[in-house]
Design a protein around this motif. Structure first.
Motif, PDB file in Angstrom:
ATOM      1  N   ALA A  49      52.820  19.356  13.071  1.00 20.59           N
ATOM      2  CA  ALA A  49      51.549  19.509  13.567  1.00 20.59           C
ATOM      3  C   ALA A  49      50.621  18.873  12.955  1.00 20.59           C
ATOM      4  O   ALA A  49      50.720  18.573  11.809  1.00 20.59           O
ATOM      5  CB  ALA A  49      51.362  21.150  13.835  1.00 20.59           C
ATOM      6  N   ALA A  50      49.341  18.172  13.752  1.00 15.48           N
ATOM      7  CA  ALA A  50      48.365  17.685  13.232  1.00 15.48           C
ATOM      8  C   ALA A  50      47.828  18.685  12.124  1.00 15.48           C
ATOM      9  O   ALA A  50      47.434  19.902  12.287  1.00 15.48           O
ATOM     10  CB  ALA A  50      47.329  17.191  14.174  1.00 15.48           C
ATOM     11  N   PRO A  51      47.226  17.925  11.015  1.00 18.23           N
ATOM     12  CA  PRO A  51      46.556  18.591   9.944  1.00 18.23           C
ATOM     13  C   PRO A  51      45.045  18.921  10.314  1.00 18.23           C
ATOM     14  O   PRO A  51      44.574  18.305  11.254  1.00 18.23           O
ATOM     15  CB  PRO A  51      46.622  17.490   8.737  1.00 18.23           C
ATOM     16  N   VAL A  52      44.765  20.185   9.983  1.00 17.82           N
ATOM     17  CA  VAL A  52      43.481  20.584  10.344  1.00 17.82           C
ATOM     18  C   VAL A  52      42.532  19.965   9.131  1.00 17.82           C
ATOM     19  O   VAL A  52      42.719  20.047   7.980  1.00 17.82           O
ATOM     20  CB  VAL A  52      43.402  22.139  10.483  1.00 17.82           C
ATOM     21  N   LEU A  53      41.437  19.412   9.762  1.00 17.73           N
ATOM     22  CA  LEU A  53      40.450  18.697   8.581  1.00 17.73           C
ATOM     23  C   LEU A  53      39.261  19.486   8.287  1.00 17.73           C
ATOM     24  O   LEU A  53      38.845  19.876   9.296  1.00 17.73           O
ATOM     25  CB  LEU A  53      39.973  17.305   9.049  1.00 17.73           C
ATOM     26  N   CYS A  54      38.895  19.636   7.183  1.00 19.64           N
ATOM     27  CA  CYS A  54      37.687  20.278   6.862  1.00 19.64           C
ATOM     28  C   CYS A  54      36.476  19.510   7.161  1.00 19.64           C
ATOM     29  O   CYS A  54      36.626  18.232   7.352  1.00 19.64           O
ATOM     30  CB  CYS A  54      37.720  20.874   5.306  1.00 19.64           C
ATOM     31  N   ARG A  55      35.301  20.001   7.207  1.00 23.48           N
ATOM     32  CA  ARG A  55      34.036  19.183   7.379  1.00 23.48           C
ATOM     33  C   ARG A  55      33.982  18.071   6.472  1.00 23.48           C
ATOM     34  O   ARG A  55      33.440  17.072   6.906  1.00 23.48           O
ATOM     35  CB  ARG A  55      32.802  19.973   7.153  1.00 23.48           C
ATOM     36  N   SER A  56      34.359  18.145   5.203  1.00 22.46           N
ATOM     37  CA  SER A  56      34.032  16.876   4.219  1.00 22.46           C
ATOM     38  C   SER A  56      34.951  15.970   4.410  1.00 22.46           C
ATOM     39  O   SER A  56      34.504  14.517   4.581  1.00 22.46           O
ATOM     40  CB  SER A  56      34.325  17.423   2.849  1.00 22.46           C
ATOM     41  N   GLU A  57      36.119  16.206   4.926  1.00 23.18           N
ATOM     42  CA  GLU A  57      37.144  15.255   5.407  1.00 23.18           C
ATOM     43  C   GLU A  57      36.734  14.539   6.660  1.00 23.18           C
ATOM     44  O   GLU A  57      36.982  13.274   6.917  1.00 23.18           O
ATOM     45  CB  GLU A  57      38.341  15.787   5.480  1.00 23.18           C
ATOM     46  N   MET A  58      36.248  15.190   7.627  1.00 20.13           N
ATOM     47  CA  MET A  58      35.793  14.651   8.927  1.00 20.13           C
ATOM     48  C   MET A  58      34.544  13.546   8.453  1.00 20.13           C
ATOM     49  O   MET A  58      34.516  12.441   9.386  1.00 20.13           O
ATOM     50  CB  MET A  58      35.433  15.723   9.845  1.00 20.13           C
TER      51      MET A  58
END
Length: 63
Positions: A49-58
């Motif tokens: 499944a697609a990894p969940v990105l945190c705000r800093s990564e986005m």
């Protein structure tokens, strides 16, 4: 050279002996194997499944 021949004969013999066991297997054993394989597929799909990105990564991805 003889070890290679012995190894090859061993592998061929093993494959030939497994063929009748697969053909003579009962329906319940086949159904159980299918159930296990379906479960393995479901687990592997969850891992892909697609990894969940945190705000800093986005933020990094946007720039």
């Amino acid at each position: 050279m003889s070890s290679v021949i012995v190894s090859l004969l061993y592998k061929v013999t093993r494959k030939l002996l497994t063929v009748p066991s697969v053909l003579l297997r009962r329906g319940t054993a086949k159904e159980a194997e299918l159930l296990v394989l379906r479960h393995e597929n479901a687990v592997l799909r969850r891992q892909l499944a697609a990894p969940v990105l945190c705000r800093s990564e986005m933020r990094r991805c946007r720039s």
